[in-house]
Design an enzyme around this catalytic site. Structure first.
Site: not given
Length: 279
Positions: A56, A114
């Protein structure tokens, strides 16, 4: 009808295995100051669960938001994720420490794989997660975007328990089979994109329930997830949206509401990269 955000006490925020069931997602919140302020605003409103990731590119801003908030670090459930390029054993160990440095913390409450993609090797990757767990740098191990068979494989390999599997989940992608697999393995489900990137606002069934209760479609969708025992981490930047999501905690759906939403037959996956394990 919900109460105002100021009337919702922390006691009203349910938890699942110690994880607050409503958190703040920060995906695509890449403006540093906006990200920092959204985290600070959410925490001071009552949120206690913040979710970020290496990919991010905002861990530093998230950490600054936690630092600015008038909330003790120990009271914040903080999660981040190791990106798919960093999943070799040494890269996990190195980049996890880099994430802690960017966040300005000594540990994270939850560290996720992730995606089970690219550099992911179950034995090698998960051994590094076990080491971080043993060293006290992470309080819990999580996985994200894992199919049931991948979840079961990881559970067999890890010494540390898997706390959560974070997946896309909303009324247009209810993930029944995956939720059943998580329940069978005592793994909590965390929903990202819980509002289907705004698509829930166009569903008449959700609109009707929202009108019935005098609330937003977002609140209905988040309350529906809570009824399913699913932890939700909607992204929100402005105070109004952060507040609206928070107020979903005092919305109680009845059986008729839940059945109406369950009956929606539209199926849409919003996040579908080529490396997704279902492709």
């Amino acid at each position: 009808m919900t109460n105002s955000a100021d009337e919702i006490s922390l006691e009203n925020c349910p938890t699942a295995s110690g994880v607050p069931m409503l958190g703040l997602g920060t995906w695509q919140n890449t403006d540093a100051e906006a990200c920092t302020e959204s985290v600070r605003t959410a925490l001071e409103m009552g949120y206690r669960h913040i979710d970020t990731a290496q990919a991010y590119d905002n861990e530093e801003a998230v950490g600054e938001g936690i630092e600015r908030a008038d909330v003790d670090r120990e009271d914040v459930f903080l999660a981040t994720k190791i990106w798919i390029d960093n999943l070799s054993r040494e890269d996990v160990l190195e980049t996890a420490r880099e994430s802690l440095d960017r966040l300005g913390v000594d540990y994270v409450d939850l560290l996720y794989v992730h995606w089970p993609a690219r550099e992911y090797d179950p034995e090698e990757t998960l051994a590094a997660f076990d080491q971080l767990y043993d060293e006290g740098l992470i309080e819990n191990v999580g996985v994200s975007n894992f199919l049931p068979e991948q979840l079961e494989e990881a559970a067999e390999i890890l010494d540390a328990p898997i706390l959560a599997n974070q997946v896309e989940l909303h009324p247009l992608l209810p993930q029944e089979r995956l939720r059943e697999a998580c329940a069978a393995n005592d793994v909590e489900v965390v929903a990202y994109s819980p509002l289907a990137r705004g698509e829930v606002f166009d569903q008449p069934e959700i609109g009707e329930v929202a009108e019935k209760h005098g609330v937003s479609e977002a609140q209905v969708s988040l309350a529906w997830l809570r009824e399913k025992g699913v932890i939700a981490i909607p992204k929100a930047t402005g105070e109004a949206h952060i507040r609206d999501n928070w107020e979903s905690l005092s919305l109680d759906l009845d059986d008729e509401d839940v059945e109406a939403i369950d009956a929606i037959d539209a199926r849409e996956r919003q996040v579908d990269p080529d490396f997704g394990p279902w492709n």
